[in-house]
Enzyme design. Structure first.
Site, PDB file in Angstrom:
ATOM      1  N   ALA A   1      59.125 -28.139 -10.470  1.00  0.00           N
ATOM      2  CA  ALA A   1      57.235 -28.117 -10.424  1.00  0.00           C
ATOM      3  C   ALA A   1      56.999 -29.251  -8.908  1.00  0.00           C
ATOM      4  O   ALA A   1      58.158 -29.983  -8.682  1.00  0.00           O
ATOM      5  CB  ALA A   1      57.000 -28.758 -11.638  1.00  0.00           C
TER       6      ALA A   1
ATOM      7  N   SER B   1      55.702 -25.154  -4.348  1.00  0.00           N
ATOM      8  CA  SER B   1      55.160 -24.385  -3.761  1.00  0.00           C
ATOM      9  C   SER B   1      56.941 -24.028  -2.844  1.00  0.00           C
ATOM     10  O   SER B   1      57.433 -22.628  -2.813  1.00  0.00           O
ATOM     11  CB  SER B   1      55.181 -26.033  -2.848  1.00  0.00           C
ATOM     12  OG  SER B   1      55.613 -26.639  -3.306  1.00  0.00           O
ATOM     13  N   LYS B   2      57.733 -25.189  -3.733  1.00  0.00           N
ATOM     14  CA  LYS B   2      59.285 -24.266  -2.661  1.00  0.00           C
ATOM     15  C   LYS B   2      59.796 -23.210  -3.303  1.00  0.00           C
ATOM     16  O   LYS B   2      60.480 -22.144  -2.793  1.00  0.00           O
ATOM     17  CB  LYS B   2      60.232 -25.820  -3.058  1.00  0.00           C
ATOM     18  CG  LYS B   2      60.320 -27.004  -1.843  1.00  0.00           C
ATOM     19  CD  LYS B   2      61.261 -27.138  -2.486  1.00  0.00           C
ATOM     20  CE  LYS B   2      60.578 -28.927  -1.485  1.00  0.00           C
ATOM     21  NZ  LYS B   2      59.652 -29.834  -2.455  1.00  0.00           N
TER      22      LYS B   2
ATOM     23  N   ASP C   1      66.657 -30.383 -18.807  1.00  0.00           N
ATOM     24  CA  ASP C   1      66.836 -31.913 -18.156  1.00  0.00           C
ATOM     25  C   ASP C   1      67.734 -31.307 -17.254  1.00  0.00           C
ATOM     26  O   ASP C   1      68.639 -30.280 -17.310  1.00  0.00           O
ATOM     27  CB  ASP C   1      67.585 -32.849 -18.877  1.00  0.00           C
ATOM     28  CG  ASP C   1      68.186 -33.865 -18.442  1.00  0.00           C
ATOM     29  OD1 ASP C   1      67.912 -33.852 -16.604  1.00  0.00           O
ATOM     30  OD2 ASP C   1      68.760 -34.961 -18.786  1.00  0.00           O
TER      31      ASP C   1
ATOM     32  N   ASP D   1      66.107 -30.440  -5.158  1.00  0.00           N
ATOM     33  CA  ASP D   1      65.387 -31.315  -4.978  1.00  0.00           C
ATOM     34  C   ASP D   1      64.683 -32.561  -5.527  1.00  0.00           C
ATOM     35  O   ASP D   1      64.213 -32.126  -6.861  1.00  0.00           O
ATOM     36  CB  ASP D   1      63.379 -30.078  -4.651  1.00  0.00           C
ATOM     37  CG  ASP D   1      62.695 -31.398  -4.052  1.00  0.00           C
ATOM     38  OD1 ASP D   1      62.796 -32.257  -2.642  1.00  0.00           O
ATOM     39  OD2 ASP D   1      61.863 -31.406  -4.528  1.00  0.00           O
TER      40      ASP D   1
ATOM     41  N   CYS E   1      62.151 -36.864  -0.861  1.00  0.00           N
ATOM     42  CA  CYS E   1      61.051 -37.225   0.189  1.00  0.00           C
ATOM     43  C   CYS E   1      61.203 -38.369   0.504  1.00  0.00           C
ATOM     44  O   CYS E   1      60.448 -39.941  -0.173  1.00  0.00           O
ATOM     45  CB  CYS E   1      59.643 -36.837  -0.329  1.00  0.00           C
ATOM     46  SG  CYS E   1      59.250 -37.157  -1.922  1.00  0.00           S
TER      47      CYS E   1
END
EC number: 2.1.1.-
Length: 771
Positions: free
Chosen positions: A160, A163-164, A216, A242, A295
């Protein structure tokens, strides 16, 4: 940049963009090259440019790019907003085929500026259609470095908002002539509510090869698949990892990070990040590729996690050298030396220096490897860190891992399979890993199971086997997993001998290769209202794992029940969402239309046959009423016309022909054909809210079991009247939908009401009435 132009800074001038601890920490670690610190901090204080990506999905990408460059970007030339000149959008040099762009327009300016209203509406509408994604530039990097092929089985561990995930789905469908790629994406997120955001993102792309699950990530279960009658563990060819992070690379858009930043966040997240990454590499196939990304700029969340993973893998993993991939992307190499800092500013260089009262906060895995030989073998410089001032982006970290052999604590597992020759519509349910090694592969159980849990498992397995025979994939039993969030409906596959399918097959003359075993519904009782479709590989996953997996959503809608159709031979009409998947298998009820016919279909609610070209009128003359496919093929000798094929769902009545296409998709096709579809926001909203009220009123009555045939006829007539009266508010210019024609239509339609309005409009479900 610190809020001089208040509007451009996104409305956060009150937050002071200063954090002394942040500066002290990163200066000391030396992640920014000498002499660039001032530029680095200045970039962090500037608002992030808006970036958009054209989805490389279907042949429409080139048309959208052409439309953007030739129309919308040209209109931005010499434009000033709030006294500041709008810079022309630039393509991201490292993104393939000019499909990603950035502009200095903030979201706020786009929304509020009257000069940009057309551009903003274009972006909103095309985003809802799935043709454009508003996505941060650095976020586009991990899927590109995964090197996805259409036959790959992919796991997106923390997916979530999606976009990836959307990028990964596009890569599976690189060849739009293959309706069912052999690969699939399982997109997972731990947050139940965010899973629905993920579903919304994925649904825009209408793929039968995506499944959204809710687990999870650090303990995501091992899935099994059926391989020639044997159960085998599912290993993934590609994994996107990610992970949740402190997010200090997002300071340009998340202004709160400035005041909230502390080293504590990284120390708390490191353990979770390592657990998720470890779970990822365990499920990666031998020879497979996993991308780890954050990020964040912090080595505790980045190099420390990768170094720890490499060390415990004992040579099973290696960092890939991706320096030659994505040419044009400016990057910094990973670092090999760093220190650990507490939030009070205290530094530690080695684990042995950490006092015992701090050893729960600081862990040994946070420190760099001391053995120089080991450190050199890790090649940590192959990681890449993106710094904001190098290409006007956010901050980001990426590492690409290749799995050379099984993890030391796991038994042997299969290698990544080679691409198989595509067999479209193969009805046999075979394995996703059909060409893997012939041995049955298992993983060591983490804990020994006691007798009681074995008995419980046997009971569950017998239930599961029974459900599998019936093609029902329900939610997992509550004893096995505590359910939370919304209760999901089961996934029920259509039995091979289901009488429902025969009239559908006959009506649309479906190809014998059509994989009907892949059809499913979301109900075990009552009338089946919608039919969905998944690829056979996902069917295999669903049938073998329903007891251990919480599936939120999968499949695309291909048919919707329409009771009016029964009298014409089929109770199910085609659904636009799944038409590109279904189309290759349909051999009947296809009408080829010219571009002028397409414009009429998309701009008029229920146009009479007399409006269409003589060729189209001839084709429909001898065809039975009901659901049809409308196909437009571009003519190369007319280069100014739309140059990508279009497939639309339609309905043929006695005297009219209509398209069943969602509003945003309608607007998309019209834009691509050069028809102006701009309308004033206020009037559009008024008209939509009116229509929405009508829909809700009608649905409520339907659910109460009332006889609504007359109501539906009234509603359609009223809507047509509204379109006639308010033609200036329609989503097309008056030349494309003339008031006189509408009034003429209404006069004639009232005469023909008994013969066709009620029949053709009865199926106007929520989306169609909104259209």
């Amino acid at each position: 940049g610190g809020g001089v132009f208040q509007g451009w800074a996104g409305g956060y001038p009150e937050i002071v963009k200063e954090n002394e601890l942040f500066e002290r920490y990163y200066r000391e670690l030396g992640i920014v090259p000498a002499g660039e610190w001032g530029a680095f901090m200045a970039a962090l204080r500037e608002p992030l440019p808006a970036t958009l990506r054209i989805t490389g999905y279907r042949s429409h990408a080139k048309e959208i790019l052409h439309c953007l460059k030739e129309k919308y970007f040209k209109e931005l030339q010499n434009l000033e907003v709030d006294g500041q000149k709008v810079e022309m959008p630039q393509s991201l040099s490292w993104y393939p085929e000019e499909l990603a762009w950035h502009t200095n327009l903030s979201r706020k300016i786009l929304r509020k500026s009257p000069q940009l209203e057309k551009f903003h509406q274009f972006l909103v509408s095309e985003t809802e259609c799935g043709n454009i994604s508003r996505q941060e530039a650095v976020s586009m990097i991990p899927p590109l470095l995964l090197n996805v092929n259409p036959h790959h089985k992919i796991l997106d561990m923390c997916a979530a908002p999606g976009s990836k995930t959307a990028q990964l789905i596009e890569m599976l469908h690189a060849d739009m002539n293959v309706p069912f790629p052999k690969g699939f994406v399982i997109a997972n997120d731990v947050d139940n509510k965010r899973c629905y955001l993920l579903v919304h993102q994925a649904k825009r792309l209408n793929s039968p090869c995506i499944m959204v699950v809710n687990h999870d990530a650090s303990s995501i279960p091992n899935l099994q698949i059926d391989v020639d009658g044997r159960k085998e563990v599912l290993f993934y060819d590609r994994i996107l990892c990610d992970v949740p992070c402190s997010g200090d690379g997002t300071m340009r858009k998340n202004i709160d990070v400035w005041k909230k930043w502390t080293t504590q966040n990284s120390l708390q997240l490191h353990g979770l990040q390592l657990r998720i990454a470890t779970r990822g590499v365990e499920q990666l196939a031998e020879g497979g590729r996993m991308v780890y990304s954050t990020c964040s700029l912090n080595p505790i969340e980045n190099e420390a996690v990768i170094a720890s993973l490499l060390e415990k893998s004992q040579g099973a993993l290696e960092l890939a050298d991706v320096s030659s991939e994505l040419p044009g992307l400016k990057r910094m190499p990973g670092i090999t030396k760093w220190k650990v800092m507490l939030k009070d500013g205290q530094w530690f260089e080695e684990w042995k220096d950490v006092p015992s009262n701090r050893q729960t906060q600081i862990r040994p895995t946070m420190f760099p490897v001391k053995d120089e030989e080991k450190l050199k073998a890790m090649n940590l410089e192959r990681c890449l860190r993106i710094l904001p001032h190098h290409q006007n982006t956010g901050g980001f970290f990426v590492a690409v891992l290749i799995k050379k052999s099984p993890m030391p604590w796991n038994k042997r597992q299969p290698k990544v399979h080679q691409k198989l020759p595509q067999r479209t519509g193969d009805t046999e349910v075979t394995a996703a890993n059909s060409d893997n090694s012939s041995e049955c592969i298992t993983e060591e159980p983490t804990l020994a199971e006691n007798e009681e849990s074995k008995t419980m498992k046997e009971l569950q397995n017998s239930d599961t086997e029974q459900s599998k025979k019936e093609g029902v994939c329900g939610p997992p039993p509550s004893k096995k997993m505590k359910l939370f969030g919304f209760k999901e409906d089961p996934f029920v596959f259509l039995p091979e001998d289901d009488p429902l399918f025969l009239p559908i097959q006959k009506f649309y003359a479906l190809d014998p290769s059509f994989p009907k075993m892949n059809l499913l519904t979301r109900t075990q009782e009552g009338k089946k209202r919608q039919l969905y479709m998944v690829s056979k590989e996902l069917r295999n996953v669903l049938l073998n794992n329903s007891e251990k997996m919480k599936v939120i959503n999968t499949g695309i809608k291909v048919w919707s029940r329409n009771s009016d159709g029964e009298q014409f031979g089929c109770a199910f009409r085609l659904a636009q969402e799944g038409i590109y998947t279904l189309y290759p298998f349909i051999h009947a009820r296809i009408i080829s239309v010219c571009i002028e016919d397409v414009k009429i279909l998309l701009t008029q609610e229920n146009p009479f046959l007399s409006k269409f070209s003589s060729e189209t009128q001839k084709k429909v003359k001898d065809m039975a009423m009901g659901s049809i496919v409308l196909k437009y093929d571009p003519e190369p000798e007319k280069p100014d016309d739309l140059q990508c094929p279009i497939v639309l769902c339609g309905w043929q009545g006695k005297t009219s022909l209509r398209a069943f296409v969602p509003k945003n998709e309608r607007l998309h096709y019209l834009r691509m054909m050069g028809v102006e579809v701009f309308k004033a926001k206020r009037k559009e909203e008024e008209l939509e809210s009116k229509t929405e009220e009508e829909v809700q009123h009608r649905l409520a009555q339907t659910e109460e079991g009332m006889d609504v045939e007359n109501k539906e006829r009234d509603l359609v007539t009223k809507m047509e009247a509204e379109i006639g009266e308010e033609s200036s508010q329609s989503p097309v210019e008056s030349s494309a939908m003339e008031v006189e024609n509408k009034i003429e239509d209404l006069d004639q339609s009232s005469k023909n009401a008994n013969s066709h309005v009620s029949q053709e409009s009865k199926d106007a479900d929520t989306s169609n009435v909104k259209d």
